[in-house]
Design a protein around this motif. Structure first.
Motif, PDB file in Angstrom:
ATOM      1  N   VAL A  51      27.326  -5.337   5.531  1.00  0.00           N
ATOM      2  CA  VAL A  51      26.333  -6.020   4.699  1.00  0.00           C
ATOM      3  C   VAL A  51      26.232  -5.399   3.313  1.00  0.00           C
ATOM      4  O   VAL A  51      25.418  -5.832   2.495  1.00  0.00           O
ATOM      5  CB  VAL A  51      24.945  -5.997   5.367  1.00  0.00           C
ATOM      6  N   GLY A  52      27.047  -4.381   3.024  1.00  0.00           N
ATOM      7  CA  GLY A  52      27.007  -3.748   1.714  1.00  0.00           C
ATOM      8  C   GLY A  52      25.660  -3.088   1.455  1.00  0.00           C
ATOM      9  O   GLY A  52      25.184  -2.269   2.238  1.00  0.00           O
ATOM     10  N   PHE A  53      25.033  -3.477   0.344  1.00  0.00           N
ATOM     11  CA  PHE A  53      23.719  -2.935  -0.001  1.00  0.00           C
ATOM     12  C   PHE A  53      22.586  -3.793   0.553  1.00  0.00           C
ATOM     13  O   PHE A  53      21.434  -3.662   0.119  1.00  0.00           O
ATOM     14  CB  PHE A  53      23.584  -2.806  -1.520  1.00  0.00           C
ATOM     15  N   GLY A  54      22.920  -4.666   1.505  1.00  0.00           N
ATOM     16  CA  GLY A  54      21.905  -5.537   2.087  1.00  0.00           C
ATOM     17  C   GLY A  54      20.801  -4.781   2.804  1.00  0.00           C
ATOM     18  O   GLY A  54      19.644  -5.221   2.814  1.00  0.00           O
ATOM     19  N   ASN A  55      21.146  -3.611   3.400  1.00  0.00           N
ATOM     20  CA  ASN A  55      20.125  -2.821   4.079  1.00  0.00           C
ATOM     21  C   ASN A  55      19.066  -2.328   3.102  1.00  0.00           C
ATOM     22  O   ASN A  55      17.872  -2.304   3.410  1.00  0.00           O
ATOM     23  CB  ASN A  55      20.776  -1.633   4.798  1.00  0.00           C
ATOM     24  N   SER A  61      12.237  -4.883   0.253  1.00  0.00           N
ATOM     25  CA  SER A  61      11.423  -6.104   0.379  1.00  0.00           C
ATOM     26  C   SER A  61      10.459  -6.043   1.559  1.00  0.00           C
ATOM     27  O   SER A  61       9.698  -6.988   1.780  1.00  0.00           O
ATOM     28  CB  SER A  61      12.335  -7.328   0.533  1.00  0.00           C
ATOM     29  N   ASP A  62      10.485  -4.936   2.301  1.00  0.00           N
ATOM     30  CA  ASP A  62       9.617  -4.790   3.475  1.00  0.00           C
ATOM     31  C   ASP A  62       8.310  -4.106   3.070  1.00  0.00           C
ATOM     32  O   ASP A  62       8.331  -2.982   2.548  1.00  0.00           O
ATOM     33  CB  ASP A  62      10.339  -3.958   4.539  1.00  0.00           C
ATOM     34  N   TRP A  66       6.894   0.183   1.585  1.00  0.00           N
ATOM     35  CA  TRP A  66       6.005   0.597   0.505  1.00  0.00           C
ATOM     36  C   TRP A  66       4.756   1.273   1.055  1.00  0.00           C
ATOM     37  O   TRP A  66       4.207   2.183   0.422  1.00  0.00           O
ATOM     38  CB  TRP A  66       5.653  -0.601  -0.364  1.00  0.00           C
ATOM     39  N   ALA A  67       4.320   0.859   2.250  1.00  0.00           N
ATOM     40  CA  ALA A  67       3.189   1.547   2.887  1.00  0.00           C
ATOM     41  C   ALA A  67       3.578   2.973   3.264  1.00  0.00           C
ATOM     42  O   ALA A  67       2.819   3.928   3.024  1.00  0.00           O
ATOM     43  CB  ALA A  67       2.730   0.774   4.122  1.00  0.00           C
TER      44      ALA A  67
END
Length: 293
Positions: A51-55, A61-62, A66-67
């Motif tokens: 997935v390349g940099f998909g992870n 985006s999760d 950020w929490a």
């Protein structure tokens, strides 16, 4: 030349067992983890999809990332300075030869000898809805404070617990550094009219800068990697409302709850980069290598 080559070969033969252990249990896992962070990996089936940099895109985006980022940064910013300052002050008091310092040192060091899991259970008993601290506050102020179920206070309990358990260890480290400071420096400061407070800030603190760098670095690494306390208090959920979710706990959830080892390893490398960057900045700010030179 032959003798030198023989000595080198003999030296490498002594190093070989340790080098093999480092290679097998450190270098190879790191290299494999670096390879896996570019794949979507199902932990159960072992299936891999590139997935390349998909992870990293999924991580950023999760909201849970950020929490965990906010909680960990807040935890580090509060715990590291407080535990460092308290440990330095207590070490200075002990070094000033106060009475019963040996007994005090022994009692103070007990929390460090207690396992973090046992310490967490003790603090859960103290701060739960019917705990000792909660009941005392209710009897004194007439208000029942719910620490572990309040998103604004749950992380604070872990902070207090970490400070309580790590200060004794760092206090001993500071104490060893204090005993290496030449007494002539304090005598010169005293002749110049400096009182005990000025001696502490103008002699003790600068002379302890290399030790302070070590203490701050170890504190940073430990706080960034905090896992077991948050896991036990929240039962692995990072609750309430993700208020105790840390980087390490989020990595655990990705790897063993979501079965996504690719994202877990990507986040682990991201955490490593953050720790390295913060440590590098602290080294530049404290300039530990320029003190006592």
């Amino acid at each position: 030349m032959g003798k030198k080559r023989y000595n080198n070969l003999q030296g490498y033969s002594f190093l070989l067992p340790a080098l093999l252990v480092i290679l097998v249990f450190t270098v190879v896992p790191i290299a494999y983890a670096f390879f896996m962070m570019f794949f979507k990996v199902d932990l159960l089936s072992g299936a891999r999809t590139f997935v390349g940099f998909g992870n990293f895109e999924k991580i950023f985006s999760d909201p849970k990332f950020w929490a965990s980022f906010e909680n960990t940064i807040k935890y580090v910013a509060v715990v590291v300075p407080i535990q460092t300052i308290i440990a330095m002050i207590l070490a200075s008091l002990l070094n000033s030869r106060v009475r019963f310092n040996r007994a005090f040192l022994t009692v103070m060091f007990i929390p460090t000898l207690t396992s973090s899991s046992a310490m967490t259970l003790i603090f859960m008993w103290l701060f739960n809805n019917n705990g000792l601290v909660t009941n005392v506050l209710e009897s004194v102020f007439g208000t029942k404070v719910q620490f572990l179920t309040n998103p604004d206070l749950a992380l604070s309990v872990i902070m207090v617990m970490n400070i309580f358990s790590t200060v004794p260890h760092f206090m001993v480290v500071f104490l060893s550094g204090l005993q290496d400071i030449p007494g002539s420096l304090y005598e010169a400061a005293s002749i110049d009219g400096a009182n005990k407070v000025k001696q502490f800030f103008n002699v003790t603190v600068p002379q302890l800068m290399p030790i302070t760098f070590y203490v701050v670095t170890m504190g940073l690494v430990g706080c960034f990697q905090i896992f077991d306390q948050a896991f036990i208090i929240s039962n692995g959920t990072g609750g309430p409302q993700n208020s105790t979710l840390t980087f390490s706990l989020y990595i655990y959830q990705l790897a063993f709850s979501s079965n996504d080892m690719g994202r877990a390893t990507a986040l682990a490398f991201l955490l490593g980069i953050i720790i390295f960057t913060v440590t590098f900045i602290v080294n530049k700010l404290l300039k530990a290598d320029e003190v006592n030179g």
